[in-house]
Enzyme design. Structure first.
Site, PDB file in Angstrom:
ATOM      1  N   ASP A  18      41.309  34.324  64.480  1.00 21.62           N
ATOM      2  CA  ASP A  18      40.363  35.372  64.074  1.00 21.62           C
ATOM      3  C   ASP A  18      41.118  36.675  63.862  1.00 21.62           C
ATOM      4  O   ASP A  18      42.267  36.814  64.294  1.00 21.62           O
ATOM      5  CB  ASP A  18      39.251  35.561  65.124  1.00 21.62           C
ATOM      6  CG  ASP A  18      39.772  36.063  66.458  1.00 21.62           C
ATOM      7  OD1 ASP A  18      40.867  35.609  66.895  1.00 21.62           O
ATOM      8  OD2 ASP A  18      39.116  36.913  67.081  1.00 21.62           O
ATOM      9  N   GLU A  61      39.718  36.142  69.949  1.00 23.31           N
ATOM     10  CA  GLU A  61      40.616  37.063  70.661  1.00 23.31           C
ATOM     11  C   GLU A  61      40.296  38.503  70.319  1.00 23.31           C
ATOM     12  O   GLU A  61      40.353  39.381  71.174  1.00 23.31           O
ATOM     13  CB  GLU A  61      42.076  36.751  70.328  1.00 23.31           C
ATOM     14  CG  GLU A  61      43.078  37.317  71.337  1.00 23.31           C
ATOM     15  CD  GLU A  61      43.449  38.774  71.129  1.00 23.31           C
ATOM     16  OE1 GLU A  61      43.953  39.389  72.068  1.00 23.31           O
ATOM     17  OE2 GLU A  61      43.220  39.315  70.018  1.00 23.31           O
TER      18      GLU A  61
END
Ligand SMILES: [Zn+2]
Length: 476
Positions: free
Chosen positions: A103, A168
């Site tokens: 991500d 994250e």
């Protein structure tokens, strides 16, 4: 299919390509693949991109399968999925758990990008685009490294598990619980996290320490509503004055935090660690100028590099209350608030630090107001000895690849999963990252040096060999 290929190879004089030969031959295809990965706008923190985050997970799973990584699965977490895969045929060999995240951060302010964030371009030896450095480029390098070793040798020298996260950049909300629920499925001897970088002007580095965090909010309430300061001033406590008193009491002019017990669990650096930090190329004055502040300040008795990464801190992140409009308004405000956070070091427990703050604030709160302290979460610090055999193995691989022995550095920030690996899986963590300090992670115009990306693939392959040689007793 494998048998057929082997038969074909044995009947032809063409030797198995070397890793380097294979990597040179496949470079164009590899860069095209990296660009494809970077084109998926996998912004985890913005809800409208949830489908893209999932698309990136699917893309990554396919790339892992193509590389020869086995048991690839997209694991539900309650949020964005984790992509898992493994290769476990090095019988009796060590198992390394590799972590990265697919991500990315949001892209605003969009107008500051020289080229669209999700249309990667290669310019001046760099690949530019959101996620190039943090962290898709590094995740991609891991998959390509495994693929290249498997393509040229047919096996990896060690057992490897991959855990690629999709949250994250939005505080790893579900990963810790996923690890707790699935800890028996991902046993490993050590974890390698590739979400960090080099030091100073692209000097190879291995991060050995990360700080933890405790975050709290202090709320001070006086009267139910604002009061006229002429009618009531002198008769009641002012919540903003009271909050200012509390905040002032938390830290002394010497930079020492005055919460009782705050430093009790701090594990001091060893003399070797302090010497190592002192030897890093770092200039206080240049650093001050880069930040643009009149002076550097902090806890007395510690140099800047130690203060910003190896010592705990307390900072007010925001403060509000009362009248802030144009002109004057003579009130005693009803309420005042502050956000306060501490960066923590090993072995400080965020819950214990929160409790110590809450109790101290209760002790020092002036009379005439109600004071509450809310816990807004946090995470533990982590620290690896640079003597750990896997840290040393990675150091040899970095030196062989980049031509310079890596520096061992400390980061003041946090990677939440690092502490989770230590506490949930009971494995030490080695932080092996390949980005540059000024790569614009989280900012417009993020980039990754292609030499570092290509070097990462080679260094990862070498690290596997170096770890395997620890098992064989060839290096220790
Ligand atoms: Zn990252």
């Amino acid at each position: 299919m494998r048998a057929a290929r082997l038969a074909r190879m044995s009947s032809t004089p063409t030797p198995t390509p070397s890793l380097e030969g294979h990597l040179a031959e496949s470079q164009a295809a590899r860069l095209a693949s990296l660009e494809e990965f970077l084109r998926i706008p996998s912004i985890s923190g913005i809800h409208e991109y949830a489908g893209d985050v999932r698309a990136a997970a699917g893309w990554l799973a396919d790339a892992m399968r193509s590389a020869g990584i086995e048991n690839v699965s997209i694991e539900e977490t309650g949020g964005h999925p984790v992509v898992y895969g493994d290769w476990l045929h090095a019988d009796g060999g060590p198992t390394v758990l590799i972590y990265g995240h697919y991500d990315v951060q949001p892209v605003d302010p969009l107008e500051e990008w020289a080229s669209p964030p999700f249309e990667p371009v290669i310019r001046d030896g760099r690949i530019l685009g959101r996620g190039a450095a943090d962290d898709k480029g590094q995740v991609h390098a891991h998959v390509m490294a495994a693929g290249a070793v498997l393509a040229t040798r047919g096996s990896l020298p060690i057992n490897v598990r991959y855990l690629f996260e999709g949250e994250e950049e939005s505080a790893s909300i579900h990963l810790h619980d996923w690890l707790v629920a699935h800890r028996d499925r991902v046993p490993a001897d050590v974890a390698i996290i590739s979400d960090s970088g080099f030091f100073d002007d692209n000097l190879p580095a291995i991060t050995v320490g990360l700080r933890g965090l405790m975050y709290a909010q202090i709320d001070v309430t006086g009267s139910p509503g604002d009061l006229h300061s002429g009618s009531y001033g002198g008769a009641v406590q002012n919540p903003i004055n009271a909050l200012a008193q509390i905040i002032t009491a938390l830290k002394g002019p010497d930079g020492r935090i005055r919460i009782p017990g705050f430093y009790d669990a701090v594990v001091p650096l060893t003399d070797d660690e302090r010497a190592e930090i002192a030897a890093l190329p770092f200039d206080d004055e240049a650093y001050r100028q880069t930040i643009g502040v009149p002076a550097l300040v902090g806890e007395a008795g510690y140099p800047t590099l130690e203060r910003r990464a190896t010592r705990p801190t307390l900072d007010v992140n925001g403060i509000w209350g009362g009248f802030q409009g144009e002109g004057t308004k003579t009130i005693i405000p009803a309420r005042a608030h502050a956000k306060v956070s501490c960066r923590l070091v090993v072995d400080q427990d965020p819950d214990a630090i929160f409790a110590a703050l809450r109790d101290f604030v209760a002790d020092i709160a002036p009379p005439g107001v109600t004071v509450t302290v809310q816990d807004l979460g946090g995470g533990r610090a982590s620290r690896t000895s640079h003597d750990h055999p896997v840290a040393q193995a990675a150091a040899r691989a970095l030196e062989a690849t980049f031509g310079a022995a890596p520096l061992f550095i400390w980061e003041g920030g946090s990677i939440p999963v690092s502490a989770s690996f230590e506490s949930v899986l009971g494995v030490p963590v080695v932080l092996l990252g390949f980005t540059q300090p000024n790569e614009n992670a989280h900012a417009p115009n993020e980039w990754l040096l292609l030499d570092n990306y290509e070097g990462a693939i080679r260094a990862i392959a070498r690290t596997f060999d170096e770890i395997a040689s620890i098992r064989d007793g060839g290096a220790d």
